[in-house]
Design an enzyme around this catalytic site. Structure first.
Site, PDB file in Angstrom:
ATOM      1  N   GLU A   1       2.113  11.566  -8.311  1.00  0.00           N
ATOM      2  CA  GLU A   1       1.871  12.181  -7.004  1.00  0.00           C
ATOM      3  C   GLU A   1       3.187  12.402  -6.292  1.00  0.00           C
ATOM      4  O   GLU A   1       3.999  11.485  -6.183  1.00  0.00           O
ATOM      5  CB  GLU A   1       0.972  11.294  -6.148  1.00  0.00           C
ATOM      6  CG  GLU A   1      -0.470  11.300  -6.608  1.00  0.00           C
ATOM      7  CD  GLU A   1      -1.402  10.690  -5.567  1.00  0.00           C
ATOM      8  OE1 GLU A   1      -2.367  11.360  -5.177  1.00  0.00           O
ATOM      9  OE2 GLU A   1      -1.134   9.547  -5.150  1.00  0.00           O
TER      10      GLU A   1
ATOM     11  N   GLU B   1       0.916   0.941  -8.284  1.00  0.00           N
ATOM     12  CA  GLU B   1       1.808   2.006  -7.840  1.00  0.00           C
ATOM     13  C   GLU B   1       3.281   1.633  -8.000  1.00  0.00           C
ATOM     14  O   GLU B   1       3.678   0.502  -7.708  1.00  0.00           O
ATOM     15  CB  GLU B   1       1.590   2.319  -6.354  1.00  0.00           C
ATOM     16  CG  GLU B   1       0.237   2.897  -6.010  1.00  0.00           C
ATOM     17  CD  GLU B   1      -0.813   1.836  -5.679  1.00  0.00           C
ATOM     18  OE1 GLU B   1      -0.517   0.622  -5.850  1.00  0.00           O
ATOM     19  OE2 GLU B   1      -1.920   2.208  -5.264  1.00  0.00           O
TER      20      GLU B   1
ATOM     21  N   ASP C   1      -1.477   8.826 -13.230  1.00  0.00           N
ATOM     22  CA  ASP C   1      -1.181   9.622 -12.034  1.00  0.00           C
ATOM     23  C   ASP C   1       0.283   9.876 -11.752  1.00  0.00           C
ATOM     24  O   ASP C   1       1.080   8.940 -11.779  1.00  0.00           O
ATOM     25  CB  ASP C   1      -1.563   8.768 -10.814  1.00  0.00           C
ATOM     26  CG  ASP C   1      -2.914   9.060 -10.288  1.00  0.00           C
ATOM     27  OD1 ASP C   1      -3.354  10.193 -10.380  1.00  0.00           O
ATOM     28  OD2 ASP C   1      -3.517   8.100  -9.758  1.00  0.00           O
TER      29      ASP C   1
ATOM     30  N   GLU D   1      -7.222   6.594 -15.350  1.00  0.00           N
ATOM     31  CA  GLU D   1      -6.408   7.654 -14.746  1.00  0.00           C
ATOM     32  C   GLU D   1      -4.925   7.349 -14.905  1.00  0.00           C
ATOM     33  O   GLU D   1      -4.512   6.199 -14.805  1.00  0.00           O
ATOM     34  CB  GLU D   1      -6.768   7.769 -13.262  1.00  0.00           C
ATOM     35  CG  GLU D   1      -6.246   9.027 -12.606  1.00  0.00           C
ATOM     36  CD  GLU D   1      -6.871   9.264 -11.225  1.00  0.00           C
ATOM     37  OE1 GLU D   1      -8.087   9.555 -11.157  1.00  0.00           O
ATOM     38  OE2 GLU D   1      -6.143   9.141 -10.241  1.00  0.00           O
TER      39      GLU D   1
ATOM     40  N   ASP E   1      -2.212  12.288   7.122  1.00  0.00           N
ATOM     41  CA  ASP E   1      -2.557  11.029   7.791  1.00  0.00           C
ATOM     42  C   ASP E   1      -1.798   9.823   7.247  1.00  0.00           C
ATOM     43  O   ASP E   1      -1.760   8.776   7.872  1.00  0.00           O
ATOM     44  CB  ASP E   1      -4.065  10.761   7.667  1.00  0.00           C
ATOM     45  CG  ASP E   1      -4.859  11.764   8.486  1.00  0.00           C
ATOM     46  OD1 ASP E   1      -4.255  12.372   9.396  1.00  0.00           O
ATOM     47  OD2 ASP E   1      -6.055  11.951   8.201  1.00  0.00           O
ATOM     48  N   TRP E   2      -1.228   9.961   6.038  1.00  0.00           N
ATOM     49  CA  TRP E   2      -0.581   8.779   5.460  1.00  0.00           C
ATOM     50  C   TRP E   2       0.657   9.074   4.629  1.00  0.00           C
ATOM     51  O   TRP E   2       1.479   8.200   4.392  1.00  0.00           O
ATOM     52  CB  TRP E   2      -1.589   8.009   4.600  1.00  0.00           C
ATOM     53  CG  TRP E   2      -2.187   8.899   3.534  1.00  0.00           C
ATOM     54  CD1 TRP E   2      -3.299   9.679   3.679  1.00  0.00           C
ATOM     55  CD2 TRP E   2      -1.679   9.149   2.226  1.00  0.00           C
ATOM     56  NE1 TRP E   2      -3.510  10.397   2.521  1.00  0.00           N
ATOM     57  CE2 TRP E   2      -2.539  10.091   1.615  1.00  0.00           C
ATOM     58  CE3 TRP E   2      -0.572   8.666   1.502  1.00  0.00           C
ATOM     59  CZ2 TRP E   2      -2.327  10.553   0.325  1.00  0.00           C
ATOM     60  CZ3 TRP E   2      -0.368   9.133   0.209  1.00  0.00           C
ATOM     61  CH2 TRP E   2      -1.244  10.067  -0.362  1.00  0.00           C
TER      62      TRP E   2
ATOM     63  N   THR F   1       3.791   6.924  -9.124  1.00  0.00           N
ATOM     64  CA  THR F   1       3.014   6.883 -10.369  1.00  0.00           C
ATOM     65  C   THR F   1       2.021   5.734 -10.276  1.00  0.00           C
ATOM     66  O   THR F   1       2.250   4.755  -9.547  1.00  0.00           O
ATOM     67  CB  THR F   1       3.927   6.669 -11.597  1.00  0.00           C
ATOM     68  OG1 THR F   1       4.693   5.477 -11.406  1.00  0.00           O
ATOM     69  CG2 THR F   1       4.858   7.849 -11.802  1.00  0.00           C
TER      70      THR F   1
END
Ligand SMILES: *[C@@H]1O[C@H](CO)[C@@H](O)[C@H](O)[C@H]1NC(C)=O
Length: 295
Positions: free
Chosen positions: A108, A133, A106, A104, A197-198, A122
């Site tokens: 976000e 991350e 990513d 993957e 939640d996070w 990323t």
């Protein structure tokens, strides 16, 4: 002036169309390139296929995915993120393969209170292993206008770009023992969902549902890609006698950063990076992974 621009248009339009036919993937029509996969009507293709919107309310988010699977690509898309108080919302844009040992790549985007900066995270997963991350603050308001977000993925490296500025380079260092995604074809996915939640200040700031529905808009999708279908890559089926324009379309297979673009990346990382797994010693006993500069 008017004469010059209409001349350019008539000259360019056939070339653009020709280019689209010859490229492995062209883009710009969301109907042709994507399926809405989640959200009971909350994801919509609009403007005659030229744009797509995802929305999120208390009951559900929404998502879309590419019809094609790619094995190496340069993907560009313009996104206008959730405006106003977007705290708790997460917009994900990623390439992903299937199964428990998925690969993957990513991006976000974590929303925030009005006026507070969005975070772009990323990450890269190889065979189900992520933990890589990085986070940056975007240096502009990503909700005021469209900005271009890009993923370059080839055998040599993965590079993330924001408005053509490289913000992260993930090199293939298999020779030093790291993992690199290069064997599994991936589909492009995007979703807008609730991460209250996070996501914002570690979950302290909740989503303000009185502001719902939250909406993200996409346009100008473009992919130079090797399309994977029935075990065959569209890039391998081409012969060395390929036309110049085919070869041009496949420059992404060899693209890397040069000295100048790498120093530009370091400058942006220095100014805007807020988290880097390479320096997160809670994550590693002893030495950071091979691709980290401090390894
Ligand atoms: C939101 O803004 C605050 C204050 O500037 C910041 O600390 C935080 O990292 C921002 N982003 C997220 C996702 O919480």
């Amino acid at each position: 002036m008017a004469l010059a621009s209409s001349f350019n248009l008539t000259l360019l339009l056939p070339l653009v169309i020709l280019g689209c036919l010859m490229a492995a993937a062209c883009g710009n029509n969301f109907d042709e390139d994507f399926d809405i996969t989640w959200g009971d009507g909350r994801g919509k293709i609009v403007d005659n296929g030229e744009a797509l919107t995802l929305s999120l309310d208390k009951a559900s988010g929404s998502a879309f995915q590419s019809k094609d699977e790619y094995l190496f690509a340069k993907i560009d898309i313009k996104i206008k993120l959730v405006p106003g108080n977007s705290a708790g919302t997460v917009t994900s844009f990623y390439l992903s393969s299937q199964g428990p040992t998925f690969d993957e790549i990513d991006l976000e985007f974590f929303g925030n209170l009005s006026g507070d900066p969005y975070t772009l995270q990323t990450n890269v997963f190889t065979r189900g292993k992520g933990n890589r991350e990085q986070q940056i603050f975007l240096w502009f308001d990503p909700t005021a206008d469209f900005h271009t977000y890009s993923i370059l993925w080839n055998r040599r490296n993965i590079i993330f770009f924001v408005d053509d500025i490289p913000i992260r380079e993930f090199k293939n260092l298999e020779s030093k023992g790291n993992l690199f995604p290069k064997n599994q074809p991936m589909r492009l996915h995007s979703s807008l969902w609730n991460g209250e939640d996070w996501a914002t200040r570690g979950g302290l700031v909740k989503t303000d549902w009185t502001q719902a529905p939250f909406t993200v808009t996409y346009k100008d999708f473009h992919a130079d890609a090797c399309i994977w279908s029935n075990g065959i890559s569209s890039c391998n089926s081409k012969r060395p006698t390929d036309s110049d324009s085919d070869r041009h379309q496949r420059r992404f297979l060899f693209q890397e950063l040069n000295e100048d673009s790498r120093s530009l990346m370091y400058k942006y990382q220095k100014d805007y990076m807020i988290y880097d797994y390479c320096h997160d010693f809670r994550k590693y006993v002893g030495v950071p992974p091979p691709e980290c500069p401090n390894n």
